[in-house]
Design an enzyme around this catalytic site. Structure first.
Site, PDB file in Angstrom:
ATOM      1  N   TYR A 183      32.430  34.865  47.069  1.00 23.32           N
ATOM      2  CA  TYR A 183      33.558  35.673  47.539  1.00 23.32           C
ATOM      3  C   TYR A 183      33.843  36.769  46.524  1.00 23.32           C
ATOM      4  CZ  TYR A 183      38.313  36.952  48.989  1.00 23.32           C
ATOM      5  OH  TYR A 183      39.444  37.638  49.388  1.00 23.32           O
ATOM      6  N   ASP A 226      30.636  39.109  39.052  1.00 23.31           N
ATOM      7  CA  ASP A 226      32.031  39.009  39.453  1.00 23.31           C
ATOM      8  C   ASP A 226      32.637  37.835  38.690  1.00 23.31           C
ATOM      9  OD1 ASP A 226      34.494  38.692  40.564  1.00 23.31           O
ATOM     10  OD2 ASP A 226      33.818  38.808  42.660  1.00 23.31           O
ATOM     11  N   LYS A 239      42.525  37.534  37.893  1.00 20.03           N
ATOM     12  CA  LYS A 239      43.144  36.234  37.611  1.00 20.03           C
ATOM     13  C   LYS A 239      43.616  36.110  36.158  1.00 20.03           C
ATOM     14  CE  LYS A 239      41.404  34.517  41.858  1.00 20.03           C
ATOM     15  NZ  LYS A 239      40.190  34.602  42.599  1.00 20.03           N
TER      16      LYS A 239
HETATM   17  C1  PLP Z   1      39.921  35.777  43.696  1.00 25.26           C
HETATM   18  C2  PLP Z   1      38.589  36.463  43.670  1.00 25.26           C
HETATM   19  C3  PLP Z   1      38.431  37.810  44.037  1.00 25.26           C
HETATM   20  C4  PLP Z   1      39.544  38.604  44.655  1.00 25.26           C
HETATM   21  O1  PLP Z   1      40.605  38.795  43.802  1.00 25.26           O
HETATM   22  P1  PLP Z   1      42.042  39.168  44.437  1.00 25.26           P
HETATM   23  O2  PLP Z   1      42.886  39.414  43.239  1.00 25.26           O
HETATM   24  O3  PLP Z   1      42.450  37.989  45.254  1.00 25.26           O
HETATM   25  O4  PLP Z   1      41.858  40.377  45.262  1.00 25.26           O
HETATM   26  C5  PLP Z   1      37.210  38.407  43.835  1.00 25.26           C
HETATM   27  N1  PLP Z   1      36.174  37.719  43.323  1.00 25.26           N
HETATM   28  C6  PLP Z   1      36.279  36.430  42.974  1.00 25.26           C
HETATM   29  C7  PLP Z   1      35.111  35.723  42.385  1.00 25.26           C
HETATM   30  C8  PLP Z   1      37.483  35.752  43.154  1.00 25.26           C
HETATM   31  O5  PLP Z   1      37.569  34.453  42.864  1.00 25.26           O
END
Ligand code: PLP
Length: 430
Positions: free
Chosen positions: A144, A239, A267
């Site tokens: 994701y 990511d 995060k």
């Molecule tokens: C949470 C997440 C996102 C998206 O971040 P948001 O702040 O919710 O837009 C993108 N990549 C990874 C791996 C994530 O866990």
């Protein structure tokens, strides 16, 4: 039966907001329950509006590595807010945070702060496209990367290029520029590069997949991605929105010793406030406006209160590197509790863990690919989830999410959680 405050509030919310929430997984749909409305959180605990206390292993989906409402972080936010919550002009604190990131994250030579992980990924991909002058990107099924159009895409049946949107409202033309490979499957990547390599701007991967439950990279997989992207002049993007500052101060790239060209952070970097970042090699980041031709902007980017929360969090992590060993050990304790409970109660389950990220899949395992993940028994997960909530343990209401262990989880929390796991598995084994 008496209706709870959460049930009443959820009913009101559903009349005004789609599904009653501002982000889908919060609605507890996968577990067919009513979400708990939260009143407050402190340390390892979260409290709902019916005065239930839970030991929290969601941690706002990753940011709360130091626990909720950590004094230093809250104080930093309050101090910053009193001086004004937004200026739309540069501040020294932004540079300080950028320096932190450059010092910690191996691939980071320059940084741009944004407001969400979605925005970070979307912008990093644009920079990679601007830098390479190519259009195609590669992602992995089950990873994701936020909800931007080009990344809500999965493989269709049939040909490599038959990719399909995973959401309504995403034009097929967007999906066509995203190719999908299988996580931990080198062959699927090789095939895509053999066919389209010269046109691939970026390959993006969660170095530890943590949005299909936790699936660690097989030994050599990240090195393989480094090698093949280098060969084709493709920008490798890790990511690290979850793994950044969690597996190590330098994230998964430090943990696995594989340096990508770019990384996205979110995060933890915002310390629980809305902030994220993308970073990478100077020649790529120099493409971003106003230095270069790749446009990207944000009214609230580098927001002083959010930067203060991020800085306070990173300062603590940097001053206390022992945190990483501690949360790894706590993760190992929980892993052992799952393994024991599964054995004792003859429950078919498989635990995956990397440091403080772990998840239990209700399938025999091993779980190494997205396909393996989909073999999980979801009705067993629902039963397990309900039992954990009953025992006062707050975990993600979905099989396809991680458990987040943090510095605030104490021995007592872990003992209680192990006992709850045992109870849940005992009921599953019956
Ligand atoms: C949470 C997440 C996102 C998206 O971040 P948001 O702040 O919710 O837009 C993108 N990549 C990874 C791996 C994530 O866990």
């Amino acid at each position: 039966m008496k209706i709870t405050n959460s049930e009443r509030m959820f009913e009101q919310a559903c009349r005004l907001m789609p599904g009653g929430v501002n982000s889908p997984v919060r609605a507890f749909r996968a577990v067919e329950m009513t979400p708990r409305f939260i009143k407050m959180a402190k340390g390892s605990k979260i409290y709902d509006v019916d005065d239930n206390e839970y030991i929290d292993f969601v941690g706002s989906w990753g940011p709360m590595i130091l626990g909720h409402a950590r004094d230093e972080v809250v104080e930093a936010v309050c101090r910053a807010a009193k001086l004004g919550t937004s200026y739309g002009a540069p501040t020294g604190a932004e540079t300080e945070l950028a320096q932190h990131i450059v010092d910690a994250v191996p691939c980071a030579e320059m940084v741009r702060l944004v407001n969400s992980g979605t925005e970070a990924v979307m912008s990093a991909v644009r920079a990679a496209r601007g830098y390479t002058g190519r259009d195609l990107i590669v992602k992995f099924e089950g990873c994701y990367h936020g909800h931007s159009d080009g990344l809500l895409v999965k493989a269709g049946s049939g040909l490599l290029t038959e990719n399909v949107p995973t959401s309504a409202g995403v034009p097929a033309a967007f999906a066509a520029a995203t190719l999908t490979a299988d996580f931990n499957d080198e062959k699927s990547v090789r095939e895509i590069f053999a066919e389209y390599g010269e046109n691939i701007a970026a390959l993006i991967v969660e170095p530890v997949a943590a949005n299909m439950g936790v699936v660690p990279p097989k030994p050599g997989f990240l090195e393989f991605l480094r090698t093949i992207t280098r060969k084709y002049g493709t920008v490798l993007i890790f990511d690290e929105v979850i793994t950044g500052f969690r597996l190590a101060l330098g994230g998964a790239q430090e943990y696995y010793n594989v340096t990508p060209d770019m990384a996205t952070l979110g995060k933890i970097v915002g310390g629980g406030m809305p902030m994220a970042a993308y970073c990478g090699r100077k020649e790529i980041m120099s493409m971003v406006s106003p230095q270069g031709p790749v446009y990207q902007a944000g009214t609230l980017s580098g927001n002083p209160a959010a930067v203060a929360a991020g800085l306070a969090t990173l300062n603590i992590l940097k001053a206390h590197p022992e945190v990483y060993k501690a949360i790894d050990q706590k993760g190992a304790m929980l892993e052992a509790a799952y393994v024991k409970a599964a054995k004792d109660h003859c429950v078919e389950a498989c635990v995956n863990r990397v440091g403080s990220l772990l998840s239990v899949f209700f399938t025999k395992g091993p779980v190494e690919t997205y396909k393996d993940v989909t073999k999980s028994n979801l009705s067993m997960f629902r039963q397990y989830f309900a039992s954990m909530m009953e025992s006062g343990i707050y975990i993600a209401p979905s099989q396809f999410e991680s458990m987040f262990v943090g510095a605030a989880h104490g021995d007592e929390d872990l003992k209680k959680t192990a006992a709850a796991i045992d109870r849940a598995f005992a009921s599953l084994g019956e």
